[in-house]
Motif scaffolding. Structure first.
Motif, short mmCIF file in Angstrom:
data_model
loop_
_atom_site.label_atom_id
_atom_site.label_comp_id
_atom_site.label_asym_id
_atom_site.label_seq_id
_atom_site.Cartn_x
_atom_site.Cartn_y
_atom_site.Cartn_z
N TYR A 20 0.84 -1.20 0.00
CA TYR A 20 0.00 0.00 0.00
C TYR A 20 0.88 1.26 0.00
N ALA A 21 1.87 1.30 0.87
CA ALA A 21 2.75 2.48 0.94
C ALA A 21 3.49 2.67 -0.38
N ASN A 22 4.03 1.61 -0.94
CA ASN A 22 4.79 1.72 -2.19
C ASN A 22 3.91 2.16 -3.35
N LEU A 23 2.74 1.54 -3.50
CA LEU A 23 1.85 1.91 -4.60
C LEU A 23 1.34 3.35 -4.44
N ASN A 24 1.08 3.74 -3.21
CA ASN A 24 0.64 5.11 -2.92
C ASN A 24 1.72 6.10 -3.37
N ASP A 25 2.96 5.84 -3.01
CA ASP A 25 4.05 6.75 -3.38
C ASP A 25 4.29 6.79 -4.89
N GLU A 26 3.93 5.72 -5.57
CA GLU A 26 4.10 5.66 -7.03
C GLU A 26 2.86 6.14 -7.78
N THR A 27 1.88 6.68 -7.04
CA THR A 27 0.60 7.17 -7.58
C THR A 27 -0.09 6.15 -8.49
N ARG A 28 -0.03 4.90 -8.10
CA ARG A 28 -0.68 3.81 -8.84
C ARG A 28 -2.04 3.54 -8.21
N TRP A 29 -2.95 4.53 -8.39
CA TRP A 29 -4.21 4.56 -7.66
C TRP A 29 -5.09 3.34 -7.93
N ASP A 30 -5.15 2.88 -9.19
CA ASP A 30 -5.98 1.70 -9.47
C ASP A 30 -5.53 0.51 -8.63
N GLU A 31 -4.22 0.34 -8.52
CA GLU A 31 -3.70 -0.78 -7.75
C GLU A 31 -3.88 -0.58 -6.25
N VAL A 32 -3.78 0.67 -5.78
CA VAL A 32 -4.05 0.95 -4.36
C VAL A 32 -5.49 0.55 -4.04
N ALA A 33 -6.42 0.97 -4.89
CA ALA A 33 -7.83 0.68 -4.63
C ALA A 33 -8.12 -0.82 -4.59
N THR A 34 -7.41 -1.60 -5.41
CA THR A 34 -7.67 -3.04 -5.42
C THR A 34 -7.17 -3.74 -4.15
N LEU A 35 -6.41 -3.03 -3.33
CA LEU A 35 -5.97 -3.61 -2.05
C LEU A 35 -7.10 -3.61 -1.02
N TYR A 36 -8.20 -2.94 -1.35
CA TYR A 36 -9.37 -2.90 -0.46
C TYR A 36 -10.40 -3.91 -0.91
N ALA A 37 -11.15 -4.44 0.05
CA ALA A 37 -12.33 -5.23 -0.27
C ALA A 37 -13.31 -4.31 -0.99
N GLU A 38 -14.23 -4.88 -1.77
CA GLU A 38 -15.20 -4.07 -2.52
C GLU A 38 -15.90 -3.05 -1.63
N ASP A 39 -16.24 -3.44 -0.41
CA ASP A 39 -16.95 -2.55 0.51
C ASP A 39 -16.02 -1.96 1.57
N GLY A 40 -14.72 -1.90 1.27
CA GLY A 40 -13.73 -1.42 2.22
C GLY A 40 -13.96 0.03 2.64
N VAL A 41 -13.39 0.36 3.79
CA VAL A 41 -13.50 1.71 4.35
C VAL A 41 -12.10 2.26 4.58
N MET A 42 -11.92 3.53 4.21
CA MET A 42 -10.64 4.20 4.42
C MET A 42 -10.89 5.54 5.10
N THR A 43 -10.01 5.88 6.05
CA THR A 43 -9.93 7.26 6.53
C THR A 43 -8.47 7.67 6.42
N ARG A 44 -8.26 8.87 5.93
CA ARG A 44 -6.90 9.38 5.82
C ARG A 44 -6.43 9.84 7.20
N PRO A 45 -5.13 9.75 7.46
CA PRO A 45 -4.62 10.26 8.73
C PRO A 45 -4.95 11.74 8.92
N SER A 46 -4.97 12.51 7.84
CA SER A 46 -5.26 13.94 7.92
C SER A 46 -6.75 14.24 8.08
N ALA A 47 -7.62 13.25 7.90
CA ALA A 47 -9.06 13.42 8.05
C ALA A 47 -9.67 12.15 8.64
N PRO A 48 -9.32 11.84 9.89
CA PRO A 48 -9.72 10.54 10.47
C PRO A 48 -11.22 10.37 10.68
#
Length: 131
Positions: A20-48
């Motif tokens: 996740y960290a590596n793909l995020n830094d490489e701006t590979r957003w499609d691949e980052v998103a596939t690391l989540y389950a279809e109904d996954g939940v994310m909160t950013r550290p800057s907006a918890p």
């Protein structure tokens, strides 16, 4: 569950954190998103307190970011296996952008085994120190 099976789950989930960290830094957003389950939940550290729910919404949130160069460093990864299909974990995170002092926070994760392997069911970020 055997000790070997438990270690395999821990390793797979810890690998997901690093990927996740590596793909995020490489701006590979499609691949980052596939690391989540279809109904996954994310909160950013800057907006918890702002939940982004569902793989499509997570992808849209990343794609909407202004371009920037980052390096996420995740350490102190601890994975706790709940059963053969569920685990939880925590890690410390330092974010370098090159333009501001580093941000320090953490992620609190929930993992689920899917037909495509382990995925984040929840990835909740929090800040400890902000620049």
């Amino acid at each position: 569950m055997t000790p070997e099976e438990r270690r395999a789950i821990e390793w797979d989930c810890a690998r997901l954190v690093a990927l996740y960290a590596n793909l995020n830094d490489e701006t590979r957003w499609d691949e980052v998103a596939t690391l989540y389950a279809e109904d996954g939940v994310m909160t950013r550290p800057s907006a918890p307190d702002v939940e982004i729910r569902g793989r499509d919404a997570i992808l849209a949130a990343f794609a909407a970011r202004p371009p920037r160069t980052t390096r996420h460093v995740c350490s102190n990864v601890v994975i706790d296996v709940e059963d053969a299909d569920h685990a939880r974990g925590t890690c410390a995170m330092v974010l370098y952008t090159g333009t501001t002092p580093p941000a320090v926070g953490s992620f609190h994760d929930r993992f689920v085994r899917t037909a495509n392997g382990w995925r984040f069911s929840e990835r909740r970020g929090t800040m400890t120190f902000s620049p």
